[in-house]
Write an enzyme that holds these catalytic residues in place. Structure first.
Site, PDB file in Angstrom:
ATOM      1  N   TYR A   1     -36.735  -0.300 -51.849  1.00  0.00           N
ATOM      2  CA  TYR A   1     -36.438   0.513 -53.026  1.00  0.00           C
ATOM      3  C   TYR A   1     -34.952   0.526 -53.370  1.00  0.00           C
ATOM      4  O   TYR A   1     -34.563   0.975 -54.439  1.00  0.00           O
ATOM      5  CB  TYR A   1     -36.919   1.963 -52.828  1.00  0.00           C
TER       6      TYR A   1
ATOM      7  N   LYS B   1     -44.181  -4.456 -40.157  1.00  0.00           N
ATOM      8  CA  LYS B   1     -44.965  -5.669 -40.449  1.00  0.00           C
ATOM      9  C   LYS B   1     -44.237  -6.835 -39.785  1.00  0.00           C
ATOM     10  O   LYS B   1     -43.848  -7.819 -40.425  1.00  0.00           O
ATOM     11  CB  LYS B   1     -45.076  -5.838 -41.987  1.00  0.00           C
TER      12      LYS B   1
ATOM     13  N   ASP C   1     -50.782  -2.474 -42.083  1.00  0.00           N
ATOM     14  CA  ASP C   1     -52.163  -2.560 -42.565  1.00  0.00           C
ATOM     15  C   ASP C   1     -53.119  -1.875 -41.585  1.00  0.00           C
ATOM     16  O   ASP C   1     -54.031  -1.147 -41.976  1.00  0.00           O
ATOM     17  CB  ASP C   1     -52.575  -4.020 -42.842  1.00  0.00           C
TER      18      ASP C   1
ATOM     19  N   ASP D   1     -43.730   5.713 -47.933  1.00  0.00           N
ATOM     20  CA  ASP D   1     -44.139   6.262 -49.223  1.00  0.00           C
ATOM     21  C   ASP D   1     -45.667   6.236 -49.319  1.00  0.00           C
ATOM     22  O   ASP D   1     -46.320   7.236 -49.660  1.00  0.00           O
ATOM     23  CB  ASP D   1     -43.504   5.381 -50.329  1.00  0.00           C
TER      24      ASP D   1
ATOM     25  N   ASP E   1     -48.582   9.584 -48.288  1.00  0.00           N
ATOM     26  CA  ASP E   1     -49.566  10.069 -49.268  1.00  0.00           C
ATOM     27  C   ASP E   1     -50.977   9.991 -48.680  1.00  0.00           C
ATOM     28  O   ASP E   1     -51.788  10.905 -48.859  1.00  0.00           O
ATOM     29  CB  ASP E   1     -49.507   9.228 -50.552  1.00  0.00           C
TER      30      ASP E   1
END
Ligand code: NAD
Length: 365
Positions: free
Chosen positions: A142, A192, A224, A248, A252
């Site tokens: 980001y 990852k 994942d 992020d 959620d």
């Protein structure tokens, strides 16, 4: 002690939920002898209307000088047509940047009384969920270099860069491990590393920092797999440590398996543990001003503020206990209501927490 809280009610339901939270804090002041002063500040749409900018300099400077920031929510349809730096949500980015808030803490706790609201299998909900997601907030994809370009044939292409410096990884790792010490003592670092070089550095640095915490169990998980395990066996997690974008998304997901957005608190911290505390939800324009909003996410954010920034662990636990008992009593705002329970509103819910808190203190005394 006297604590100065930079208080930003913001827009929509923000002022309503912050109002109830201040009532709870005032009970805490009465019970503990501490004094809270509230510098009431404008940000978001309210600031745009009053001062022409979503984050006036006075708001930023006062927030930077305060012991903590308590924020309701910003934004709404009235300001949706605005672009770039004038968008109300830019106030959040400005505050995070100005205050140097690099660690985002998002607890996902399923209150026993809300098991029915959990969208997972009842057997899974029955076992309970108590996860703390620690998300790096100022680095990664980001904030890396990004560009949109055009090739020789006139076709567009774009790229974003995920970049981490080892110092950024070290400081967020320490936040996660310190938190795990006061919880079940387990950190799951999510990356990852089978694909991304930045994740391989992440894993190396996390392993190095972990040496200072021999009492904490550390495991590593690909992002994942982590997203699958969150819905399959959320009980396997205690603290999840991860970079900005993965955090992020995972925070959620973790939040949603605990029921309503009206129940989710958050903290964003800098190294000295000063921080900004706010509910995860937005300004909910559909119910703004109707006395319908659930104030519990903001009240629980204030409990985090007491625990983390003001070192008032016992009082923070007392507020969480009061919230839990109010829910046990069957009181529900619309977002967490199911048949057979008692529908209530913002002010009554706030008052119920206030009364429960006083009761708990009396029992403890
Ligand atoms: P939202 O979180 O405001 O609302 C989503 C849904 O959840 C709505 O139906 C709303 O009524 C409900 N809801 C949210 N909080 C609730 C509460 N405490 N009690 C009961 N119900 C609640 O998200 P949105 O509708 O996507 O965004 C509305 C505005 O808020 C937008 O302008 C958005 O940019 C802004 N926003 C601000 C923040 C923030 O200030 N941190 C975060 C997210 C969105």
């Amino acid at each position: 002690m006297k604590y100065n809280i930079a208080t930003i009610p913001g827009d929509g339901i923000g002022p309503e939920v912050v109002h109830e939270t201040i009532k709870v804090l005032e009970v805490v002041a009465g019970l503990t002898g501490h004094t809270f002063s509230y510098s009431m500040l404008l940000a978001g749409g309210a600031a745009l209307d009053a001062a022409g900018h979503p984050l006036p300099e006075e708001t930023l400077q006062t927030a930077m000088a305060a012991d903590a920031v308590l924020l309701g929510a910003v934004g709404g349809p009235k300001w949706d047509h605005l672009e770039g730096d004038l968008r109300p949500e830019r106030a959040l980015l400005g505050l995070r940047k100005g205050l140097g808030l690099f660690a985002n803490l998002r607890p996902a706790l399923l209150f026993p009384a809300l098991k029915q609201a959990c969208p997972l299998h009842p057997d899974t909900a029955e076992k309970g969920i108590d996860i703390m997601v620690v998300r790096e907030l100022t680095g990664g994809l980001y904030f890396g270099k990004q560009e949109r370009l055009t090739d020789k044939e006139g076709k567009e292409f774009a790229y974003d860069t995920m970049m981490y410096h080892e110092d950024e990884i070290r400081r967020i790792t320490r936040v996660a491990f310190d938190l795990a010490k006061g919880r079940k003592g387990k950190v799951t670092s999510v990356d990852k590393a089978n694909i991304l070089e930045s994740s391989r550095l992440w894993r190396k640095v996390v392993l190095e920092e972990a040496k200072a915490y021999p009492e904490i169990t550390l495991d590593h998980m690909y992002v994942d797999n982590a997203s699958m395990q969150l819905v399959k066996q959320p009980q396997s997690f205690d603290v999840i440590l991860t970079e900005n974008m993965f955090g992020d998304i995972l925070s959620d997901e973790a939040g949603m398996i605990t029921g309503s957005i009206g129940m989710l608190p958050s903290a964003s911290l800098r190294e000295d543990k000063r921080g900004m505390y706010e509910p995860v939800h937005g300004s909910a324009p559909d119910i703004a001003g109707l006395n319908k909003a659930n104030p519990l996410a903001t009240i629980l954010s204030a409990a985090m503020m007491l625990r983390i920034s003001f070192k008032m662990e016992e009082t923070a636990s007392l507020i969480e206990q009061a919230v839990s008992q109010v829910l046990e009593s069957g009181l529900r705002t619309g977002d967490i209501f199911t048949a057979g329970e008692q529908m209530t509103n913002t002010r009554e819910m706030g008052l119920a927490v206030v009364n429960q808190l006083k009761q708990l203190e009396k029992k403890g005394a």
